[in-house]
Design an enzyme around this catalytic site. Structure first.
Site, PDB file in Angstrom:
ATOM      1  CG  ASP A  81     -13.192  -7.861   2.160  1.00 18.36           C
ATOM      2  OD1 ASP A  81     -13.221  -6.983   3.048  1.00 18.36           O
ATOM      3  OD2 ASP A  81     -13.468  -7.624   0.960  1.00 18.36           O
ATOM      4  CG  ASP A 141      -1.059 -20.562   1.114  1.00 18.78           C
ATOM      5  OD1 ASP A 141      -0.535 -20.380   2.236  1.00 18.78           O
ATOM      6  OD2 ASP A 141      -0.496 -21.200   0.196  1.00 18.78           O
ATOM      7  CG  ASP A 169      -7.777  -5.186   1.617  1.00 22.31           C
ATOM      8  OD1 ASP A 169      -8.755  -4.652   2.169  1.00 22.31           O
ATOM      9  OD2 ASP A 169      -7.709  -5.393   0.387  1.00 22.31           O
ATOM     10  CE1 TYR A 208      -3.265  -2.934   0.752  1.00 16.62           C
ATOM     11  CE2 TYR A 208      -4.584  -0.938   0.860  1.00 16.62           C
ATOM     12  CZ  TYR A 208      -4.501  -2.306   0.722  1.00 16.62           C
ATOM     13  OH  TYR A 208      -5.650  -3.046   0.565  1.00 16.62           O
TER      14      TYR A 208
HETATM   15  C1  IPM Z   1     -10.504  -1.537   3.385  1.00 16.92           C
HETATM   16  C2  IPM Z   1     -10.693  -1.134   1.959  1.00 16.92           C
HETATM   17  C3  IPM Z   1      -9.570  -0.206   1.544  1.00 16.92           C
HETATM   18  C4  IPM Z   1      -8.274  -0.970   1.677  1.00 16.92           C
HETATM   19  C5  IPM Z   1      -9.672   0.400   0.152  1.00 16.92           C
HETATM   20  C6  IPM Z   1     -11.022   1.000  -0.110  1.00 16.92           C
HETATM   21  C7  IPM Z   1      -8.574   1.400  -0.086  1.00 16.92           C
HETATM   22  O1  IPM Z   1     -10.775  -2.237   1.133  1.00 16.92           O
HETATM   23  O2  IPM Z   1     -10.533  -0.655   4.259  1.00 16.92           O
HETATM   24  O3  IPM Z   1     -10.307  -2.721   3.652  1.00 16.92           O
HETATM   25  O4  IPM Z   1      -7.854  -1.654   0.742  1.00 16.92           O
HETATM   26  O5  IPM Z   1      -7.677  -0.872   2.729  1.00 16.92           O
HETATM   27 MN    MN Z   2     -10.687  -4.112   2.211  1.00 18.21          MN
END
Ligand code: IPM
Ligand code: MN
Length: 346
Positions: free
Chosen positions: A246, A218, A242, A134
């Site tokens: 999710d 993984d 990140d 990042y």
């Molecule tokens: C998150 C989001 C952000 C990230 C994006 C929108 C820049 O996906 O906060 O997880 O990748 O960190």
């Molecule tokens: Mn994210």
């Protein structure tokens, strides 16, 4: 209770899509918990950019530094909208805030709601938030030609890794399981992985009461689905964090439940609190967005600001409400009804 004390000054960036709706519920719940905040709305995000071309003016960034905390809903254009080049808002607003305010820890807690894959699991992901892929290192060579080169390096500093790892150990020390898992890909990313592994190994000596182990990223994806209860505190780099969060959100009941705290632990400036989900333009304005993640993020904000009692009452009400919502998926409550229901439980 903050009654009688100085009101905290909170910058609210409602943003786009469902962002403003879910922020409104979060602030409603905070007020119902008896905490009076002095809020200021900041108009930032896709709508603002499309209107006047500004993403995060320098003067606004400087102004934000003066607040006690920032509550953010969501920013971004509708999926498929090509009027804003990818990265404009992500790098120009979200990441700029994370980097400029030195929000080096992205704390994302997960509790598997009843009926979810991760039911009963309770873990926190500590994602390094200012470095890795990042950081923006890289570029193009011979762009647009057949011999084009694009590089995107991963920046890992000993200082950056160590402060994040130390935060994760300190958090693990406060939890009952006292277990930490480093997630990386040391078998392939032999430079960055080695730095992370050495740092964890060394910091671990300061925390003899904490057990720790290591998972390849993984494999961690499999464990999160098949055995999420094994985790307590996961510490990992920016991109792995990140992706993992999710997945963690999906197995814990859905991304609509996932909250995050972008923390500046030494408190040299405001920390930022936001749901993990995005702007979800497809459901914006319909009153059906799940505000639980934003409400949870606001509770993390109160906890950070020292309003522990209010934060814990909100978290308790949230968990009761999440349990109901996960089992009564047929009767979906409106966004405001969820906020009202939590406010009533307080
Ligand atoms: C998150 C989001 C952000 C990230 C994006 C929108 C820049 O996906 O906060 O997880 O990748 O960190
Ligand atoms: Mn994210």
């Amino acid at each position: 209770m903050s009654t009688g004390t100085i009101k905290r000054r909170i910058a609210v960036i409602g943003g786009d899509g469902i962002g403003p709706e879910v922020c409104a519920e979060a602030l409603k719940v905070v007020a119902a918990a008896g905490v009076e905040l002095d809020t200021t709305d900041f108009d930032l995000g896709a709508a603002r950019y499309l209107r006047d071309g500004s993403v995060l003016p320098d003067a606004v960034l400087e102004e934000l530094r003066g607040y006690d905390a920032i509550l953010l809903g969501a920013v971004g254009p509708p999926v498929g909208d090509t009027s804003i080049p990818p990265g404009t808002l992500e790098r120009g607003l979200l990441l700029r805030l994370r980097f400029a305010l030195d929000l080096y820890v992205n704390l994302r807690p997960f509790t598997g709601v009843p009926g979810s894959i991760a039911e009963g699991a309770d873990f926190v992901v500590i994602r390094e938030n200012t470095e890795g892929t990042y950081a923006g290192e890289g570029g193009f060579l011979r762009k647009g030609t057949a011999a084009e080169v694009a590089t995107q390096g991963s920046v890992n500093t000993r200082m950056g890794v160590e402060r994040c790892v130390r935060f994760a150990f300190e958090l693990a020390a406060q939890r009952s399981k006292r277990h930490l898992t480093l997630v990386h890909k040391t078998n392939v990313l032999t430079f960055a992985g080695d730095l992370w592994n050495r740092t964890v190994t060394e910091v671990a000596h300061e925390f003899p009461e904490i057990t720790w182990d290591y998972n390849h990223v993984d494999a961690a994806c499999i464990y999160l689905v098949e055995q999420p209860g094994r985790y307590d505190v996961i510490v990992t780099d920016n991109l792995f964090g990140d992706i993992l969060t999710d997945l963690a959100g999906a197995v814990s009941g859905g991304i609509g439940f996932a909250a995050s705290a972008n923390l500046n632990p030494p408190r040299t400036g405001p920390s930022l609190f936001e749901p993990v989900h995005g702007a979800a333009h497809d459901i914006a304005g319909k009153g059906i967005a799940n505000p639980l993640a934003a409400i949870h993020s606001a509770a993390l904000m109160l906890e950070h600001l020292g309003d522990r009692d209010a934060a814990h009452r909100i978290l308790k009400a949230l968990s009761e409400q999440s349990n109901i919502m996960s089992t009564t998926s047929t009767a979906q409550l409106s966004t405001t009804a969820v906020g009202d229901a939590i406010a009533e439980r307080l």
